[in-house]
Design a protein around this motif. Structure first.
Motif, PDB file in Angstrom:
ATOM      1  N   ALA A  57      -2.293   2.542   6.278  1.00 28.51           N
ATOM      2  CA  ALA A  57      -3.329   1.580   6.700  1.00 28.51           C
ATOM      3  C   ALA A  57      -2.731   0.354   7.385  1.00 28.51           C
ATOM      4  O   ALA A  57      -3.363  -0.254   8.252  1.00 28.51           O
ATOM      5  CB  ALA A  57      -4.152   1.150   5.498  1.00 28.51           C
ATOM      6  N   LEU A 109       0.806  -1.228   0.000  1.00 27.34           N
ATOM      7  CA  LEU A 109       0.000   0.000   0.000  1.00 27.34           C
ATOM      8  C   LEU A 109       0.834   1.271   0.000  1.00 27.34           C
ATOM      9  O   LEU A 109       0.279   2.364  -0.029  1.00 27.34           O
ATOM     10  CB  LEU A 109      -0.940   0.007   1.214  1.00 27.34           C
ATOM     11  CG  LEU A 109      -1.935  -1.155   1.310  1.00 27.34           C
ATOM     12  CD1 LEU A 109      -2.694  -1.091   2.628  1.00 27.34           C
ATOM     13  CD2 LEU A 109      -2.918  -1.122   0.158  1.00 27.34           C
ATOM     14  N   PHE A 168      -3.169   5.462  11.214  1.00 27.71           N
ATOM     15  CA  PHE A 168      -4.250   5.464  10.242  1.00 27.71           C
ATOM     16  C   PHE A 168      -5.553   5.842  10.951  1.00 27.71           C
ATOM     17  O   PHE A 168      -6.095   5.062  11.754  1.00 27.71           O
ATOM     18  CB  PHE A 168      -4.346   4.060   9.630  1.00 27.71           C
ATOM     19  CG  PHE A 168      -5.235   3.971   8.429  1.00 27.71           C
ATOM     20  CD1 PHE A 168      -5.126   4.870   7.379  1.00 27.71           C
ATOM     21  CD2 PHE A 168      -6.171   2.954   8.321  1.00 27.71           C
ATOM     22  CE1 PHE A 168      -5.924   4.762   6.263  1.00 27.71           C
ATOM     23  CE2 PHE A 168      -6.980   2.838   7.206  1.00 27.71           C
ATOM     24  CZ  PHE A 168      -6.846   3.760   6.174  1.00 27.71           C
ATOM     25  N   ILE A 172      -8.559   6.067  10.196  1.00 28.62           N
ATOM     26  CA  ILE A 172      -9.758   5.246   9.978  1.00 28.62           C
ATOM     27  C   ILE A 172      -9.784   4.019  10.895  1.00 28.62           C
ATOM     28  O   ILE A 172     -10.828   3.424  11.138  1.00 28.62           O
ATOM     29  CB  ILE A 172      -9.863   4.890   8.480  1.00 28.62           C
ATOM     30  CG1 ILE A 172     -10.195   6.174   7.705  1.00 28.62           C
ATOM     31  CG2 ILE A 172     -10.941   3.856   8.207  1.00 28.62           C
ATOM     32  CD1 ILE A 172     -10.164   6.044   6.227  1.00 28.62           C
ATOM     33  N   MET A 176      -2.707  -0.305  11.337  1.00 24.68           N
ATOM     34  CA  MET A 176      -3.825  -0.803  12.148  1.00 24.68           C
ATOM     35  C   MET A 176      -3.707  -2.312  12.414  1.00 24.68           C
ATOM     36  O   MET A 176      -4.433  -2.866  13.222  1.00 24.68           O
ATOM     37  CB  MET A 176      -5.176  -0.486  11.496  1.00 24.68           C
ATOM     38  CG  MET A 176      -5.366  -1.071  10.138  1.00 24.68           C
ATOM     39  SD  MET A 176      -6.885  -0.511   9.380  1.00 24.68           S
ATOM     40  CE  MET A 176      -8.022  -1.659  10.090  1.00 24.68           C
ATOM     41  N   LEU A 177      -2.773  -2.955  11.735  1.00 23.78           N
ATOM     42  CA  LEU A 177      -2.566  -4.385  11.964  1.00 23.78           C
ATOM     43  C   LEU A 177      -1.472  -4.580  13.010  1.00 23.78           C
ATOM     44  O   LEU A 177      -0.504  -3.809  13.069  1.00 23.78           O
ATOM     45  CB  LEU A 177      -2.159  -5.091  10.656  1.00 23.78           C
ATOM     46  CG  LEU A 177      -3.179  -4.971   9.522  1.00 23.78           C
ATOM     47  CD1 LEU A 177      -2.610  -5.493   8.223  1.00 23.78           C
ATOM     48  CD2 LEU A 177      -4.452  -5.723   9.871  1.00 23.78           C
ATOM     49  N   MET A 192      -3.447   7.571   0.254  1.00 23.30           N
ATOM     50  CA  MET A 192      -4.513   7.519   1.251  1.00 23.30           C
ATOM     51  C   MET A 192      -4.386   6.292   2.151  1.00 23.30           C
ATOM     52  O   MET A 192      -4.723   6.330   3.328  1.00 23.30           O
ATOM     53  CB  MET A 192      -5.861   7.512   0.541  1.00 23.30           C
ATOM     54  CG  MET A 192      -6.988   7.798   1.492  1.00 23.30           C
ATOM     55  SD  MET A 192      -8.543   7.803   0.644  1.00 23.30           S
ATOM     56  CE  MET A 192      -9.603   7.282   1.971  1.00 23.30           C
ATOM     57  N   LEU A 193      -3.874   5.213   1.586  1.00 17.84           N
ATOM     58  CA  LEU A 193      -3.841   3.970   2.351  1.00 17.84           C
ATOM     59  C   LEU A 193      -2.440   3.613   2.840  1.00 17.84           C
ATOM     60  O   LEU A 193      -2.230   2.544   3.421  1.00 17.84           O
ATOM     61  CB  LEU A 193      -4.383   2.814   1.493  1.00 17.84           C
ATOM     62  CG  LEU A 193      -5.815   2.976   0.994  1.00 17.84           C
ATOM     63  CD1 LEU A 193      -6.166   1.870   0.017  1.00 17.84           C
ATOM     64  CD2 LEU A 193      -6.811   2.954   2.154  1.00 17.84           C
TER      65      LEU A 193
END
Lengths: 365, 889
Positions: B254, B245, B290, B292, B257-258, B250-251
């Motif tokens: 991301a 990513l 992230f 979100i 979050m893992l 934008m990602l």
């Protein structure tokens, strides 16, 4: 690994909006929105489209357009109409306008349809007609490709003089489409079938080859343009239609083989604008054939049959005394021209250009 | 006396003790054998107990770990996958396809012994990426290891090409090395395992650090614990997500979050009918970069939107993560990094306050629940948006305030199917906000059912949902939805249902190979849930295919020009041949899908296949100038060919008794397969007219001289029979022969439809007969009947006993250039016919259309098993300059 990434994407995109996760497919309006109405309007469209390709007059095409517009406009008045159906109707109107050679209106309806749904199948056809897209091999290779697109690919190949491909695609489309498509496009498909083995160099040849009947002059032109050896008559010169006629007649290629006649008088009765009947074609082909194969006597059949007692012609409508008996018998036995029904020759009927061209090909075998 | 007794005793003793040398040898052999058996037994017992745990051979820094309890269970279903056919359809992978198809169609595949042999635990791990990527793989052999343990001793004597042994530093000590071209594979038989790697460093590392307890029980369970699905993949998803990513602004964050350093597990089960993928992704407990990720904090709840969708729902996506406000805040925080979303919101908020005396928060979030969704309804392209109403009171107050504004167009006049469907114009400041979310809704019809409000541009959609729910026809009645129901929980945060005929989920794009493969599984449900600090993703997709004849992957194959509509096949049923542009002889290897083209200097009049001859010759070709070629099945010329006969053929050729035969102006020619003998048979009649290929019947070759008084000549071996048969009426094709009940029959049909059948050279009783129509096509034979087609498309079956059966070829007006072919192979036995079109029909001997037909194509087909399913497929040429392979159903 890729699947995991895809799923990670799924989660990430889900934040933005669930609407972005799936993309609509433009579904068939006729599936759900009054099937019979769309069948009716598309049938009108198919016949109009085919008529345009077959050279129908602008006046008649305009009448067809008006009929399609009337149907579409009535439907568009429906208070609750799905936007796919609206897009389809505008695209159909665009296509009808283009058929009637009104490209301005066609463009206007194209834009309107595009606003409603970009993926409508008739819109894709319209954009192909505008030259904006081409139907690729990838689409036609896909077994599940929309059959309207396959039909359009057939028409595209027809335009490109790729008749064999066109024919194959027509037949594939007709296997799944409503039967009216096969009926509507039958003349176009028939032309494609006739021309599938021909190499078309220009539009004049194409126009000539699809002719249902030809004149003697055209018959000779086709011969000059074929691979038949005519060196001994023309000296390998490309002759004008007038000179070609004069040369061929003077060289005796239109002389009858089976009767004692005043040759000069007979020659004068033949005009280049006369229709080349099957009898005349057989006479011409037999003279070319026997000139190529000197072992073969031009009068071999009449001599054989006339010497027999109670001789009967094997072809029902050709007498042994016919002045073209040898030409007809020779043409049939050597597969240059077939009997129409296995019994009769029908010497006075016309011969299509494509059939004559096939005969010429057999002559060169 | 005593002496006598003693001597008797001695004699007796001597007699009893006298060893039989044969018995003695047998005894020794027995003892040796028993000892060997005992040693073998001990060796096996030792092999069973002297075990190593394969997992301990894997250094912990792997990127991907793959485990299966049974190689057979994992791999065997893959052989039947259409997806595999699709992948291998690329001619570049021709040799792999050949091997794959050979295994797929092999009888051994279903053998119990092979099943047992391959039901082994296999582990594999990948280390590094790109060019630095290496692997380790191990197979657990169990009792079979009693053989492999001896492999290092046997290798020097086996003389396997590319296989050697070498010493290795450290605990590994030695390994077998297999030279696989660019790479070397190191193989080591270690106790019950076979270990393989492509890196010497990994080999050393694996054995130097081998320790039984290196992996904790929890880790072992993650990596190799039993699952329902046969294939288990464990990977460092965070690392993987980061790499994948990083190019998406934008990602890009991301991955945070893992959970850091945690392993994600994917289990996979793929069959031709169904694909199931389950994924567990551990969430990060620490603060993520992230924004979100905040919406992933809540454990999944039951999502009820599907219960409020009708049976005609074609697809949906639902979210049930947290409140709308929380979603908005998280998304805005992330979006604000790239665009000014807050000012858009503020502007909208101000406008909303001015117009409705309500903040946007009050207008939307004060009443909305956690569930939102979008659904597609059959027959419409307008989606339906669904929002859960959490607080009905607030909704009523605020919504009434909104709709009663003079600035809002609100029309309640439409009644569809007894349901009032109101209409509302969405003010631009709200539609602007919606656009940020990718939703284009300038106006909408709406309807309220239970605790949900529905919006759509199409009132019909809302009416449909309403009606179906009233009639208790919810989505549970949708057969496709039900198909994907297994393993899908109602408690989820994101759910998706798709039907590829109607919608395309974002992860499927038909342009890529992966997309095409996923598209085979055309109905699917994907669910994401958050439970126990993990994201659980389940994808359940089923393949719903019509039971119709389909094109085989890799077909159609494009040709370079027009073809002769006749496919020939090699005697081993692997290759097909045809003529392109009159001058090119082509072959297609149906196992590798590779096309070979052999150009000729002149027109080829005919190419014909015969059974393989001593010199491997199989394909004959005859040119317009009488040059004869003979090729082997791979189109390599046989020595001694070509032969220039210096004779112009007037007829196509045929193969008779392994000799090529054709006719010239006044001769019949035979050419032997070694090319050394040319036999010429002079026909003394006045100008025979041979135009058609001869018919072959046993050792007889039958030629037709075309004419109104045509003659049939029979050549037995090389001897012309004195008695020729004169046939009345001109014919377009050769006679045709058949042998039935030890009787030889020859049939001839002329253009006007007079059919003559000769039984052992004499006209059969009841013949000649008259058929309706004109006949320009050939006549063929099958079993006890002859078949031909008239120019108006009627197929006639003429039995040798005189019975005639006629049927019309469907959808055909004319058959001037039609085609008829008889296939004798029992699996596809029948008559194959085309009219003047590109459609091939197959009829059985009762003249019924076979269920797999019609298909697209034209001319003489060839029946070959192309996809390895042990059923012959139909290969056929087509007018659109392609060759098609049809999987017949």
């Amino acid at each position: 690994m890729k699947k995991i990434t895809a799923l990670l994407f799924a989660i990430s995109f889900a934040f933005v909006s669930c609407a972005s996760l799936q993309k609509d497919i433009s579904i068939q309006a006729e599936d759900t929105q009054d099937e019979s109405f769309f069948a009716q309007i598309e049938e009108n469209l198919a016949y109009a489209d085919s008529a345009r390709y077959c050279g129908e007059s602008t006046e008649k095409l305009e009448k067809r357009k008006i009929r399609i517009f009337k149907l579409a406009d009535e439907k568009l008045k429906t208070p609750v109409l799905d936007k796919v159906a609206e897009a389809r109707l505008y695209a159909i109107k665009g296509r009808a306008a283009l058929i009637a050679r009104d490209s301005e209106s066609a463009k206007k309806y194209f834009e309107k349809a595009k606003e409603k749904s970009e993926a409508d199948i008739q819109l894709l056809v319209l954009s192909r007609r505008f030259g904006m897209t081409s139907i690729s091999n990838d689409i036609t290779d896909d077994e599940d490709a929309h059959k309207i697109l396959v039909l359009e690919a057939a028409i595209e190949n027809y335009e490109k003089n790729e008749y064999s491909v066109s024919c194959g695609l027509f037949d594939r489309a007709f296997m799944s489409l409503s039967p009216f498509y096969a009926k509507a496009y039958a003349p176009l498909r028939e032309n494609a079938w006739k021309l599938k083995d021909e190499e078309i160099k220009d539009s004049d040849t194409k126009a000539l080859l699809v002719a249902r009947e030809i004149t003697i002059s055209q018959m000779m032109e086709l011969t000059q343009n074929s691979n038949v050896q005519i060196f001994k008559y023309t000296g390998d010169k490309q002759l004008s239609a007038k000179n070609l006629f004069k040369t061929f007649v003077n060289q005796g290629l239109l002389d009858c083989a089976s009767a004692e006649v005043d040759v000069q008088k007979e020659r004068k009765t033949i005009k280049p604008t006369d229709i080349a009947t099957r009898k005349i074609c057989s006479r011409f082909l037999w003279n070319l054939y026997t000139d190529q194969n000197e072992k073969i006597k031009k009068t071999k059949y009449s001599e054989n049959y006339r010497n027999r007692e109670n001789a009967r012609s094997p072809i029902e409508d050709v007498e042994i005394s016919d002045k073209d008996f040898d030409a007809i018998m020779g043409s049939v036995e050597n597969e240059l021209i077939d009997l129409v029904d296995g019994k009769n020759f029908r010497g006075d009927s016309s011969m299509s250009a494509i059939d004559f061209n096939k005969s010429l090909k057999k002559l060169t075998k | 006396m005593e002496q006598t007794e003693n001597s008797e005793t001695i004699n007796k003793t001597n007699t009893g003790k006298k060893p039989n040398p044969f018995v003695k040898i047998l005894q020794i052999i027995l003892v040796v054998l028993l000892s060997l058996f005992a040693a073998f037994g001990l060796w096996i017992v030792f092999s069973c107990f002297n075990k190593a745990k394969s997992i301990s051979l894997y250094p912990k820094n792997y990127d991907v770990f793959v485990h299966t309890d049974s190689l057979y269970e994992t791999v065997n279903p893959l052989l039947d996958l259409k997806a595999a056919e699709m992948v291998l359809a690329d001619p570049e992978l021709g040799s792999a396809r050949q091997t794959f198809m050979a295994i797929k169609s092999s009888e051994f595949r279903n053998s119990k012994a092979i099943q047992k042999l391959l039901s082994r635990e296999i582990n594999a791990a990948v280390y590094g990426n790109g060019k630095d990527m290496n692997f380790i793989a191990t197979a657990e052999l169990g009792i079979l290891s009693s053989a492999t343990r001896l492999a290092p001793l046997a290798v020097p004597f086996l003389n396997v090409p590319g296989l050697t042994t070498r010493k290795v530093e450290g605990k590994a000590r030695n390994a077998m090395v297999f030279d696989a071209g660019e790479k070397k594979i190191y193989i080591k038989c270690f106790r019950n395992l076979v270990f393989a790697t492509d890196s010497i460093d990994l080999l050393k590392k694996a054995f130097d650090n081998y320790a039984e307890n290196e992996y904790s029980e929890e880790d072992k369970n993650i990596l190799t614990g039993k699952e329902e699905e046969p294939l288990k993949i464990t990977l460092n998803s965070r690392k993987f997500a980061q790499e994948f990513l990083q190019e998406n602004p934008m990602l890009a964050s991301a991955h945070s979050m893992l959970g850091k350093g945690t392993k994600s597990v994917i289990t996979v089960k793929i069959t031709d009918e169904k694909i199931t993928v389950k994924t567990k992704l551990p969430l990060n407990h620490e603060k993520s970069d992230f924004a979100i990720s905040k919406i992933f904090e809540e454990t999944s709840r039951d999502s009820n939107i599907p219960k409020y969708l009708g049976e005609s729902t074609q697809y949906y996506t639902t979210l049930n993560l947290c409140s709308l406000e929380k979603i908005k805040n998280a998304v805005f925080e992330e979006l604000s990094k790239t665009q000014d979303v807050y000012s858009t919101w503020e502007t909208a908020n101000k406008a909303c306050n001015t117009v409705f005396s309500l903040s946007l928060e009050d207008l939307v979030f004060s009443w909305a629940g956690t569930e939102i969704g979008v659904a597609g309804i059959e027959g419409s392209s307008d989606p339906v948006f669904i929002l859960q109403i959490r607080d009905k009171g607030k909704f009523k107050t605020n919504f009434n305030k909104f709709t009663s504004s003079i600035l809002i167009k609100n029309d309640t006049g439409l009644i569809l199917n007894n349901t009032r469907i109101p209409y509302i114009g969405i003010p631009s400041f709200i539609s602007g906000i919606l656009k940020l979310f990718g939703v284009n809704l300038p106006k909408a019809y709406y309807n309220i059912i239970g605790d949900y409000i529905y919006f759509s541009l199409s009132p019909v959609n809302l009416s449909k949902i309403n009606m179906q729910l009233k009639e208790k026809k919810s989505i549970h009645e949708n057969e496709f939805w039900a198909m994907t129901n297994s393993d899908i929980s109602e408690s989820n945060s994101v759910a998706m249902f798709y039907n590829l005929k109607r919608s395309v989920p974002f992860f499927i794009t038909k342009k890529s190979l992966a997309g095409k493969i996923l598209a085979l599984y055309n109905i699917g449900r994907c669910e994401m849930a958050i439970r126990d600090d993990q994201i659980l993703i389940t994808l359940n997709a089923v393949s719903v295919q019509d039971n119709e004849t389909k094109i085989i992957s890799g077909f159609p194959v494009s040709l370079e020009g027009k073809n002769d509509s006749t496919l020939l096949k090699s005697s081993d049923n692997k290759l097909v041949y045809w003529i392109e542009r009159d001058t090119v002889l082509c072959s297609l290897n149906t196992t590798t899908l590779k096309v070979k083209r052999t150009p000729f200097p002149h027109k080829i009049t005919t190419a014909i296949c015969s059974s393989e001859m001593d010199n491997k010759g199989q394909i004959w070709a005859l040119t317009e100038y009488g040059v004869v070629y003979l090729f082997d099945k791979n189109l390599e010329m046989i020595s001694g060919f070509p032969i220039r006969t210096n004779m112009i053929p007037t007829s196509p050729c045929a193969v008779s008794n392994k000799e090529l035969t054709f006719a010239t102006e006044d001769k019949i020619i035979f050419i032997s397969s070694n090319g050394k003998e040319i036999t010429e048979i002079k026909i003394d009649d006045d100008m025979p007219n041979f135009k058609t290929a001869p018919a072959i019947s046993g050792k007889s070759t039958i030629y037709y001289s075309r004419g109104f008084e045509g003659n049939i000549y029979t050549v037995d071996g090389h001897n012309l029979k004195d008695a020729k048969i004169t046939v009345d009426g001109i014919g377009s094709s050769s006679p045709c022969c058949l042998n039935y009940n030890n009787t030889s029959y020859t049939a001839f049909v002329n253009q006007r439809g007079d059919i003559s059948i000769f039984k052992n050279g004499m006209m059969a009783p009841g013949f000649p007969k008259q058929l309706d129509g004109i006949f320009k096509n050939r006549i063929v034979s099958l079993d006890d009947s002859f078949y031909t087609i008239s120019t108006d498309g009627y197929i006639h079956k003429i039995s040798v006993d005189g019975k005639i059966c006629t049927i019309k070829l469907p959808d055909v007006e004319t058959s001037e250039e039609g085609f008829i072919y008889a296939e004798t192979d029992s699996e596809n036995k029948g008559i194959y016919v085309c009219g003047d079109n590109n459609i091939l029909y197959g009829f059985n001997t009762d003249m019924e259309v076979m269920s797999a037909y019609p298909i697209n194509g034209r001319g003489q087909p060839a029946f070959i098993d192309v996809n390895g399913d042990n059923k012959k497929d139909c290969i056929v040429l087509s007018l659109d300059k392609k060759i098609y392979g049809w999987n017949l159903k």
